[in-house]
Scaffold this motif. Structure first.
Motif, PDB file in Angstrom:
ATOM      1  N   THR A  89      12.032   6.503   7.858  1.00 13.98           N
ATOM      2  CA  THR A  89      10.678   7.032   7.727  1.00 13.98           C
ATOM      3  C   THR A  89      10.749   8.470   7.205  1.00 13.98           C
ATOM      4  N   ARG A  90       9.591   8.972   6.789  1.00  3.43           N
ATOM      5  CA  ARG A  90       9.474  10.377   6.423  1.00  3.43           C
ATOM      6  C   ARG A  90       8.041  10.813   6.706  1.00  3.43           C
ATOM      7  N   ASP A  91       7.765  12.090   6.622  1.00  2.00           N
ATOM      8  CA  ASP A  91       6.407  12.593   6.818  1.00  2.00           C
ATOM      9  C   ASP A  91       5.438  11.817   5.935  1.00  2.00           C
ATOM     10  N   ARG A  92       4.346  11.375   6.503  1.00  2.00           N
ATOM     11  CA  ARG A  92       3.414  10.488   5.782  1.00  2.00           C
ATOM     12  C   ARG A  92       2.792  11.181   4.569  1.00  2.00           C
ATOM     13  N   ASP A  93       2.518  12.472   4.645  1.00  2.09           N
ATOM     14  CA  ASP A  93       1.956  13.173   3.490  1.00  2.09           C
ATOM     15  C   ASP A  93       2.980  13.288   2.368  1.00  2.09           C
ATOM     16  N   ALA A  94       4.223  13.574   2.738  1.00  5.89           N
ATOM     17  CA  ALA A  94       5.286  13.632   1.729  1.00  5.89           C
ATOM     18  C   ALA A  94       5.480  12.256   1.094  1.00  5.89           C
ATOM     19  N   TRP A  95       5.368  11.211   1.917  1.00  4.86           N
ATOM     20  CA  TRP A  95       5.544   9.849   1.413  1.00  4.86           C
ATOM     21  C   TRP A  95       4.454   9.487   0.396  1.00  4.86           C
ATOM     22  N   ILE A  96       3.189   9.725   0.725  1.00  5.04           N
ATOM     23  CA  ILE A  96       2.121   9.339  -0.198  1.00  5.04           C
ATOM     24  C   ILE A  96       2.167  10.190  -1.457  1.00  5.04           C
ATOM     25  N   ASN A  97       2.544  11.456  -1.342  1.00  3.29           N
ATOM     26  CA  ASN A  97       2.655  12.297  -2.530  1.00  3.29           C
ATOM     27  C   ASN A  97       3.743  11.791  -3.465  1.00  3.29           C
ATOM     28  N   SER A  98       4.844  11.325  -2.906  1.00  2.00           N
ATOM     29  CA  SER A  98       5.916  10.762  -3.714  1.00  2.00           C
ATOM     30  C   SER A  98       5.473   9.467  -4.380  1.00  2.00           C
ATOM     31  N   ALA A  99       4.738   8.637  -3.633  1.00  2.00           N
ATOM     32  CA  ALA A  99       4.217   7.384  -4.195  1.00  2.00           C
ATOM     33  C   ALA A  99       3.243   7.667  -5.334  1.00  2.00           C
ATOM     34  N   LEU A 100       2.403   8.678  -5.171  1.00  2.00           N
ATOM     35  CA  LEU A 100       1.445   9.043  -6.216  1.00  2.00           C
ATOM     36  C   LEU A 100       2.161   9.478  -7.488  1.00  2.00           C
ATOM     37  N   ARG A 121      -3.172   5.784  -6.279  1.00  2.00           N
ATOM     38  CA  ARG A 121      -4.210   6.736  -6.692  1.00  2.00           C
ATOM     39  C   ARG A 121      -5.605   6.192  -6.368  1.00  2.00           C
ATOM     40  N   HIS A 122      -6.390   6.953  -5.651  1.00  2.00           N
ATOM     41  CA  HIS A 122      -7.729   6.583  -5.176  1.00  2.00           C
ATOM     42  C   HIS A 122      -7.680   5.567  -4.030  1.00  2.00           C
ATOM     43  N   ASN A 123      -6.459   5.138  -3.660  1.00  2.78           N
ATOM     44  CA  ASN A 123      -6.286   4.204  -2.538  1.00  2.78           C
ATOM     45  C   ASN A 123      -5.371   4.813  -1.475  1.00  2.78           C
ATOM     46  N   GLU A 124      -5.346   6.130  -1.408  1.00  6.55           N
ATOM     47  CA  GLU A 124      -4.412   6.813  -0.521  1.00  6.55           C
ATOM     48  C   GLU A 124      -4.584   6.392   0.940  1.00  6.55           C
ATOM     49  N   ALA A 125      -5.818   6.296   1.397  1.00  2.60           N
ATOM     50  CA  ALA A 125      -6.058   5.945   2.799  1.00  2.60           C
ATOM     51  C   ALA A 125      -5.553   4.542   3.116  1.00  2.60           C
ATOM     52  N   ILE A 126      -5.742   3.609   2.185  1.00  2.58           N
ATOM     53  CA  ILE A 126      -5.281   2.227   2.377  1.00  2.58           C
ATOM     54  C   ILE A 126      -3.762   2.183   2.459  1.00  2.58           C
ATOM     55  N   TYR A 131       1.349   2.038   5.616  1.00  3.62           N
ATOM     56  CA  TYR A 131       2.614   2.712   5.909  1.00  3.62           C
ATOM     57  C   TYR A 131       2.765   2.922   7.419  1.00  3.62           C
ATOM     58  N   ASP A 132       1.731   3.450   8.044  1.00  8.59           N
ATOM     59  CA  ASP A 132       1.763   3.687   9.490  1.00  8.59           C
ATOM     60  C   ASP A 132       1.905   2.383  10.271  1.00  8.59           C
ATOM     61  N   GLN A 133       1.169   1.357   9.841  1.00  5.56           N
ATOM     62  CA  GLN A 133       1.207   0.074  10.536  1.00  5.56           C
ATOM     63  C   GLN A 133       2.587  -0.563  10.432  1.00  5.56           C
ATOM     64  N   HIS A 134       3.176  -0.493   9.253  1.00  4.99           N
ATOM     65  CA  HIS A 134       4.512  -1.057   9.064  1.00  4.99           C
ATOM     66  C   HIS A 134       5.519  -0.387   9.993  1.00  4.99           C
ATOM     67  N   ASN A 135       5.506   0.932  10.005  1.00  2.00           N
ATOM     68  CA  ASN A 135       6.469   1.650  10.839  1.00  2.00           C
ATOM     69  C   ASN A 135       6.286   1.309  12.318  1.00  2.00           C
ATOM     70  N   SER A 136       5.053   1.177  12.748  1.00  2.00           N
ATOM     71  CA  SER A 136       4.772   0.806  14.138  1.00  2.00           C
ATOM     72  C   SER A 136       5.220  -0.617  14.437  1.00  2.00           C
ATOM     73  N   ASP A 137       4.908  -1.544  13.535  1.00  2.00           N
ATOM     74  CA  ASP A 137       5.254  -2.953  13.731  1.00  2.00           C
ATOM     75  C   ASP A 137       6.768  -3.164  13.795  1.00  2.00           C
TER      76      ASP A 137
END
Length: 204
Positions: A89-100, A121-126, A131-137
């Motif tokens: 895992t990594r920080d969620r903000d760093a992760w989405i920024n890298s994905a973007l 892009r434009h689907n960041e919240a989704i 990402y959070d759900q996967h890590n938890s599961d």
């Protein structure tokens, strides 16, 4: 002695490419995203189709990383008993920024299956919710299975030879930990994939 299979089940952009290179240096035959490229270019991809191909591919390798392997941990656990699973895992903000930076608005059927939206892009919240759900599961699924599962935080420096080799029972190399997915290297890899596809050959 046959190696126990290893599945890297952290989402992409968490250092999984570097982990794949590290496993190769430890003597594992590693597969990744390449066998699924044709499926990803379709308009839609169904999970059963993905599962079937993944089991066929995994049978020929010692380890797997990158998409779609993270979402198939239950299926791989069932199909290949005794496998080991590495979750990064990594920080969620760093992760989405890298994905973007990497995916932007470029659609992909497999990412649509994984996240519910074909690009970040434009689907960041989704994407972040998934990402959070996967890590938890993942952590819940492998609870109380320390011999089979390890979860490491990339940004805490936990992804290193000592932790990986201790988990896998491998000797610690004297070389530095690899960094495989830097932008220049990634461009070279994508060019290689295109050349191989043109020639009708498989990736190395």
């Amino acid at each position: 002695m046959t190696k126990r299979k290893v599945f890297c089940i952290g989402f992409h952009k968490t250092g999984t490419s570097s982990l794949g290179v590290a496993l190769e240096k430890l003597g594992y035959r590693v597969t990744g995203y390449y066998p699924f490229r044709e499926l990803a270019q379709q308009d839609e991809v169904a999970l059963p189709e993905l599962e079937k191909l993944a089991i066929e591919v995994a049978a020929d390798y010692d380890a797997a990383q990158d998409s779609p392997w993270p979402i198939l941990y239950r299926q791989m656990d069932k199909a290949f008993p005794g496998s080991r699973f590495i979750h990064i895992t990594r920080d969620r903000d760093a992760w989405i920024n890298s994905a973007l930076k990497d995916f932007d608005t470029n659609p992909n059927a497999m990412r649509k299956l994984i996240y519910g939206a074909p690009y970040p892009r434009h689907n960041e919240a989704i994407w972040l919710e998934r990402y959070d759900q996967h890590n938890s599961d993942v952590k819940a699924y492998f609870k109380d299975r320390p011999d089979d599962f390890i979860s490491l935080d990339l940004e805490k420096g936990e992804v290193n030879w000592e932790n990986i080799c201790s988990f896998l029972g491998e000797p610690v190399p004297t070389i530095p930990w690899p960094h495989a997915n830097r932008r220049g290297i990634k461009k070279q890899k994508m060019l290689l994939y295109k050349v191989l596809e043109t020639l009708g050959l498989k990736s190395p």
